[in-house]
Scaffold this active site. Structure first.
Site, PDB file in Angstrom:
ATOM      1  N   GLU A 136       0.721  -1.462   0.152  1.00 51.10           N
ATOM      2  CA  GLU A 136      -0.058   0.168   0.033  1.00 51.10           C
ATOM      3  C   GLU A 136       0.753   1.209  -0.134  1.00 51.10           C
ATOM      4  O   GLU A 136       0.592   2.132  -0.782  1.00 51.10           O
ATOM      5  CB  GLU A 136      -0.780   0.093   1.245  1.00 51.10           C
ATOM      6  CG  GLU A 136      -1.700   1.188   1.476  1.00 51.10           C
ATOM      7  CD  GLU A 136      -2.806   1.148   0.286  1.00 51.10           C
ATOM      8  OE1 GLU A 136      -3.388   0.361  -0.341  1.00 51.10           O
ATOM      9  OE2 GLU A 136      -3.642   2.185   0.457  1.00 51.10           O
TER      10      GLU A 136
ATOM     11  N   THR B 286     -12.117   6.783 -13.477  1.00 47.78           N
ATOM     12  CA  THR B 286     -11.097   6.293 -12.481  1.00 47.78           C
ATOM     13  C   THR B 286     -11.257   5.313 -12.005  1.00 47.78           C
ATOM     14  O   THR B 286     -10.401   4.359 -11.275  1.00 47.78           O
ATOM     15  CB  THR B 286     -10.687   7.584 -11.568  1.00 47.78           C
ATOM     16  OG1 THR B 286      -9.678   7.088 -10.647  1.00 47.78           O
ATOM     17  CG2 THR B 286     -11.928   7.609 -10.450  1.00 47.78           C
TER      18      THR B 286
END
Ligand SMILES: *[C@@H]1O[C@H](CO)[C@@H](O)[C@H](O)[C@H]1NC(C)=O
Ligand SMILES: *[C@@H]1O[C@H](CO)[C@@H](O)[C@H](O)[C@H]1NC(C)=O
Ligand SMILES: *[C@@H]1O[C@H](CO)[C@@H](O)[C@H](O)[C@H]1NC(C)=O
Ligand SMILES: *[C@@H]1O[C@H](CO)[C@@H](O)[C@H](O)[C@H]1NC(C)=O
Ligand SMILES: *[C@@H]1O[C@H](CO)[C@@H](O)[C@H](O)[C@H]1NC(C)=O
Length: 549
Positions: free
Chosen positions: A392, A529
């Site tokens: 992440e 997106t």
């Protein structure tokens, strides 16, 4: 039901429009002739991705539908959900995974799921929810998902939907409009910049003082498309007015490098309140949409293009960074005013793909080349971990900044061996089924036809399948640098359907389908997106041949 009553009125207004949309005009012959990259269809791998979709969908449909998301181990569902995205709280209970899966089911030709979705969409009540609503998340997932399904079904896939489904098809657009009508109160602020947080029953805004540039600047494609499809300009006007503050940022604090902005804007004054930003969460898709709006309609959005060019040029000049241990890798730094910080995120790995798309759209190979370098950097974050999946958040030490200065520390002692060989160390090892690295492989492959990117996508897909497939679906994991991911989050994100499975499929699937990104920049669709393909304003309606199936 209330929604059916409200929708009925709008449906009448939309009939003329929808029957118009069914007319098909084929793209001019020969438009694809110039130097097409040598794409290779791989049916075997495309089918493996379709299988993963089927498993995920069946698990969701059996145990969670029509709730938002599947908990694949508990065989249960969740509506109240915290998206592991640092910033956003996203809740509602309108079937997030269902709507997010729609465009992927259409593109994969999963007609059983499409049928279930055509039945489901008219039954959603977008006027009711018990929890706070995020304007941004609702726009990119629900509005984007609905508009994309409508564009696909009334465009290239019109021959694939039985004629007796016409009413359900109208309702896709009816529901998109009804949803936007409930959301539009968000823009009712002194500046016209929306409040991202809303409540329904009745619709009202939460009263935030500021909003972020991604949550402001990632509405304009969906809201403009809604206006273009319905002929009602109010939606486009609202989103474009808010965007004006980002195209002309004030005061100077808000633009530390030309085109690169701070993160938050005051809803009262429209002034930036900080100068900290990056290509990561909270700011990322503002930059993404600048070039995508130009692709959507070069006549109306040339100013958006100019701002993208400024941001891209500044990134190449100021943000480019090579780790001390692996100078062959390129990452983009974050900034705090004009001070750089050397960390990045899985989320930011969309930037390689966005540079490539910009280069193809503007016929400028220098952006493509830089984008490919960024893709290579993000690939390193996958290649070197225990699971073969990237983390992440990761950090590195920059070679051009004084070593060990406060913004350029070295790795913790226990990570230095890993840093020496990998070029980064892990600051947060979670993986929540994010798409950005595979998304960028997809753009890299479409630009070059280089088989290497298909191999990287396959490696990534296999690694995710290996570590995240569990119970009746797929789940995020806790630590990419531990064996078997260090445990499961027991949560199947809706964007797993919309994004990871779609990009993984498209890189192996039929290469001249109308929604594929084209190396000559003449795209018929632009992906929002959330990876929902939206037909560009002057898009052809080339029918899909479906010949590879
Ligand atoms: C719609 O048409 C299909 C054949 O194209 C048929 O199988 C189906 O039963 C019909 N559905 C309804 C609700 O009439
Ligand atoms: C950024 O600059 C502004 C004013 O120019 C200053 O008030 C603020 O403290 C700076 N922020 C950081 C993190 O340096
Ligand atoms: C930076 O710090 C590390 C460990 O703390 C040390 O080994 C190294 O010599 C330092 N480098 C410089 C240039 O000060
Ligand atoms: C290094 O130490 C930190 C802090 O104790 C820990 O979170 C991290 O997992 C360790 N890294 C490795 C590779 O063991
Ligand atoms: C994905 O995992 C399943 C279950 O372990 C396995 O049967 C399948 O072959 C895997 N797919 C790929 C592409 O590795």
């Amino acid at each position: 039901m209330q929604i059916l009553g409200a929708g009925g009125v709008a449906a009448v207004a939309l009939v003329g429009l929808a029957s118009h949309a069914v007319m098909v005009s084929t793209a001019p012959a020969g438009s694809e002739q110039q130097s097409r990259p040598p794409y290779i269809v791989n049916k075997h791998r495309a089918r493996a991705v379709q299988d993963a979709f089927r498993v995920s969908w069946d698990g969701y449909y059996q145990y969670a539908f029509p709730h938002d998301s599947l908990k694949p181990i508990a065989k249960s569902w969740e509506d109240d959900r915290y998206v592991f995205c640092l910033l956003f709280l996203f809740r509602n209970g309108w079937g997030a995974s269902a709507v997010d899966a729609f465009s992927t089911a259409l593109i994969m030709g999963n007609w059983e799921a499409v049928d279930q979705l055509l039945n489901y969409i008219p039954t959603i009540d977008f006027s009711k929810t018990n929890t706070e609503v995020s304007l941004f998340e609702t726009t990119i997932r629900y509005l984007g998902g609905l508009l994309s399904a409508y564009d696909l079904i009334t465009g290239p896939l019109s021959g694939y939907i039985p004629r007796n489904r016409t009413t359900q098809v109208y309702y896709i657009l009816v529901q998109a409009k009804f949803l936007a009508d409930n959301l539009k109160v968000a823009f009712d602020t002194p500046s016209g910049i929306p409040d991202n947080n809303l409540y329904f029953n009745p619709p009202r805004r939460a009263g935030s003082r500021t909003n972020g540039i991604a949550t402001i600047g990632t509405l304009v494609l969906e809201w403009t498309r809604l206006s273009d499809l319905t002929g009602d300009q109010q939606y486009a006007r609202l989103a474009q007015r808010a965007e004006e503050y980002l195209l002309h940022p004030r005061p100077a604090l808000g633009e530390p490098f030309p085109g690169l902005l701070g993160a938050n804007v005051d809803l009262g004054t429209g002034l930036f309140v900080d100068g900290a930003g990056g290509w990561g969460g909270g700011t990322d898709s503002f930059y993404e949409y600048l070039i995508k709006m130009y692709l959507y309609d070069p006549y109306r959005f040339s100013e958006y293009r100019d701002r993208w060019v400024l941001a891209a040029d500044s990134s190449m000049k100021y943000l480019i960074s090579h780790p001390t241990s692996r100078p062959d890798l390129t990452f983009l730094a974050m900034w705090r005013n004009r001070t750089l910080e050397f960390y990045s995120e899985h989320l930011a790995c969309f930037s390689g793909g966005n540079f490539i798309l910009g280069g193809l759209t503007l016929s400028d190979p220098s952006y493509v080349k830089f984008g490919l370098e960024l893709v290579n950097g993000c690939r390193a974050t996958y290649k070197n971990t225990e699971t073969g999946i990237g983390p992440e958040i990761f950090r590195w030490q920059d070679g051009r900044t004084p070593l060990n200065s406060s913004n350029n520390p070295g790795p913790p002692v226990n990570e230095s061996g890993f840093y020496e060989k990998s070029g980064f160390w892990v600051a947060n090892g979670g993986y929540v089924l994010r798409p950005e690295v595979i998304e960028s492989y997809y753009y890299a492959y479409r630009a070059t036809g280089d088989k290497k990117y298909q191999e990287w996508a396959w490696e990534a897909f296999k690694a995710i399948n290996e570590s995240c497939r569990v119970g009746v679906g797929y789940s995020g994991i806790l630590d990419v640098n531990r064996e078997r991911g260090g445990g499961y989050r027991d949560f199947q994100e809706s964007f797993w359907f919309a994004e990871v499975l779609k990009y993984s499929f498209l890189i192996f699937a039929e290469d001249d389908a109308p929604w594929q990104v084209r190396a000559d920049g003449k795209n018929e669709f632009v992906f929002n997106t959330e990876a929902h393909p939206i037909r560009v304003a002057k898009g052809g309606r080339r029918p899909y041949s479906g010949k590879w199936k």
